[in-house]
Design a protein around this motif. Sequence first.
Motif, PDB file in Angstrom:
ATOM      1  N   HIS A  82      54.322  37.164  34.067  1.00  0.00           N
ATOM      2  CA  HIS A  82      53.722  36.815  35.358  1.00  0.00           C
ATOM      3  C   HIS A  82      53.319  35.344  35.385  1.00  0.00           C
ATOM      4  O   HIS A  82      53.561  34.642  36.383  1.00  0.00           O
ATOM      5  CB  HIS A  82      52.510  37.702  35.623  1.00  0.00           C
ATOM      6  N   GLN A  83      52.735  34.882  34.307  1.00  0.00           N
ATOM      7  CA  GLN A  83      52.298  33.486  34.243  1.00  0.00           C
ATOM      8  C   GLN A  83      53.478  32.535  34.347  1.00  0.00           C
ATOM      9  O   GLN A  83      53.337  31.423  34.872  1.00  0.00           O
ATOM     10  CB  GLN A  83      51.532  33.245  32.946  1.00  0.00           C
ATOM     11  N   ARG A  84      54.646  32.986  33.887  1.00  0.00           N
ATOM     12  CA  ARG A  84      55.849  32.141  33.958  1.00  0.00           C
ATOM     13  C   ARG A  84      56.563  32.267  35.295  1.00  0.00           C
ATOM     14  O   ARG A  84      57.643  31.706  35.473  1.00  0.00           O
ATOM     15  CB  ARG A  84      56.805  32.499  32.818  1.00  0.00           C
ATOM     16  N   GLY A  85      55.980  33.021  36.220  1.00  0.00           N
ATOM     17  CA  GLY A  85      56.546  33.114  37.551  1.00  0.00           C
ATOM     18  C   GLY A  85      57.465  34.292  37.787  1.00  0.00           C
ATOM     19  O   GLY A  85      58.094  34.381  38.850  1.00  0.00           O
ATOM     20  N   VAL A  86      57.558  35.211  36.841  1.00  0.00           N
ATOM     21  CA  VAL A  86      58.398  36.399  37.014  1.00  0.00           C
ATOM     22  C   VAL A  86      57.735  37.332  38.015  1.00  0.00           C
ATOM     23  O   VAL A  86      56.539  37.624  37.922  1.00  0.00           O
ATOM     24  CB  VAL A  86      58.614  37.105  35.659  1.00  0.00           C
ATOM     25  N   GLY A  87      58.504  37.810  38.980  1.00  0.00           N
ATOM     26  CA  GLY A  87      57.970  38.670  40.028  1.00  0.00           C
ATOM     27  C   GLY A  87      57.739  40.097  39.569  1.00  0.00           C
ATOM     28  O   GLY A  87      58.139  40.504  38.477  1.00  0.00           O
ATOM     29  N   HIS A 120      44.130  45.464  30.483  1.00  0.00           N
ATOM     30  CA  HIS A 120      44.244  44.083  30.013  1.00  0.00           C
ATOM     31  C   HIS A 120      43.502  43.193  31.008  1.00  0.00           C
ATOM     32  O   HIS A 120      43.994  42.923  32.105  1.00  0.00           O
ATOM     33  CB  HIS A 120      45.716  43.655  29.907  1.00  0.00           C
ATOM     34  N   SER A 121      42.342  42.719  30.599  1.00  0.00           N
ATOM     35  CA  SER A 121      41.519  41.941  31.528  1.00  0.00           C
ATOM     36  C   SER A 121      42.071  40.548  31.798  1.00  0.00           C
ATOM     37  O   SER A 121      41.561  39.837  32.669  1.00  0.00           O
ATOM     38  CB  SER A 121      40.083  41.838  30.999  1.00  0.00           C
ATOM     39  N   GLU A 122      43.143  40.133  31.099  1.00  0.00           N
ATOM     40  CA  GLU A 122      43.784  38.845  31.385  1.00  0.00           C
ATOM     41  C   GLU A 122      44.206  38.731  32.853  1.00  0.00           C
ATOM     42  O   GLU A 122      44.253  37.630  33.417  1.00  0.00           O
ATOM     43  CB  GLU A 122      45.026  38.630  30.507  1.00  0.00           C
ATOM     44  N   TRP A 123      44.505  39.871  33.475  1.00  0.00           N
ATOM     45  CA  TRP A 123      44.982  39.866  34.861  1.00  0.00           C
ATOM     46  C   TRP A 123      43.933  39.383  35.850  1.00  0.00           C
ATOM     47  O   TRP A 123      44.268  38.981  36.970  1.00  0.00           O
ATOM     48  CB  TRP A 123      45.470  41.264  35.246  1.00  0.00           C
ATOM     49  N   LEU A 124      42.676  39.379  35.455  1.00  0.00           N
ATOM     50  CA  LEU A 124      41.630  38.895  36.359  1.00  0.00           C
ATOM     51  C   LEU A 124      41.810  37.423  36.704  1.00  0.00           C
ATOM     52  O   LEU A 124      41.305  36.959  37.728  1.00  0.00           O
ATOM     53  CB  LEU A 124      40.252  39.106  35.716  1.00  0.00           C
ATOM     54  N   ALA A 125      42.530  36.683  35.873  1.00  0.00           N
ATOM     55  CA  ALA A 125      42.758  35.257  36.140  1.00  0.00           C
ATOM     56  C   ALA A 125      43.528  35.035  37.431  1.00  0.00           C
ATOM     57  O   ALA A 125      43.438  33.952  38.028  1.00  0.00           O
ATOM     58  CB  ALA A 125      43.497  34.620  34.964  1.00  0.00           C
TER      59      ALA A 125
END
Length: 326
Positions: free
Chosen positions: A17-22, A92-97
Amino acid sequence: MTALLITIDTELSAALHQRGVGLEQNLRQSIWGETAAGAFGIGWQMDLMDRHGLKGVFFLDPLPALIHGPAFLQPIVAAIVGRGHEVQLHLHSEWLAWAKDSPIEGRQGRNIGDFSLADQITLLGLGRDLLEQAGAPRISAFRAGNFGANDDTLRALAAIGIGWDSSVNPAYLGHGCGISMDAGQIGAVRAQGLVELPVSGIADRPGHFRPAQICAMSAAEMRAGMRHAAQEGHDAFVIVTHSFEMLSRDRMRPNRAVMRRFEQLCRTAAATPGMRPAGFHDLSPALADAPARTLTRVPPNRLRTGLRVAQQAWATWRYEHRLVPA
């Protein structure tokens, strides 16, 4: 009988997701495991387990719904529940970003254990509700992303009525996992108002724990661990894998070495006396109330460990050295 729990952490990739993958591509690669050679994600895993009369526990992360909306969860839940397997909560709380509307006023952290007790209650309650609204039966168990839970996580789970946790992986205790527990704990134990069921494993060298994860253990190590647990009468043997673990790291092609391990695991599980397939809905919390007894893990074996190291080196060369950045 020793309960065999084959647990699959089922999650979209925050890195993709961070790399722009949909969303759709992330689903194809991370959940369904689609490659040019076929699909080797959760559908393939269920095929293998069904063939051998086994049951999978799919710890599904709903937090990407904060970015993509909750509709993507429904087909995943339907596929799992429709085939008689179990959906439980992963997070995975990383998604809160990337959350458009944060449920905790924009606070962020890599692990659920990075948050206050109040924030954890909010996040875990939200995750449970998202899964149940997507069609999952009552959520009764949790595993933290990155095994990054702490004692407040257990308190938060108990506060919202989730009675089981499996966030203790002894390899992570003190290294991301902040739950207060002895690394030698093998069976179910009561902790902070619920029942903790740690990830299983073996000793692959003196004083060193090797978790029962498909990509971490050879078939021989997994077989030894399972048979030992059944012979000693452990409460459970908890195995870990991921929805994308049958693929190379770039998720572009199948990793046949890991796939063979999963196939051998299923064959061994079906043929091991004293072992029964189970999910958390099949377990009684009374397991944690049994009289204390001495349980052990498989002791080190230099030949078995050496063979796994050699196999890992070969598989890394065979399936990873031709990686092309996604």
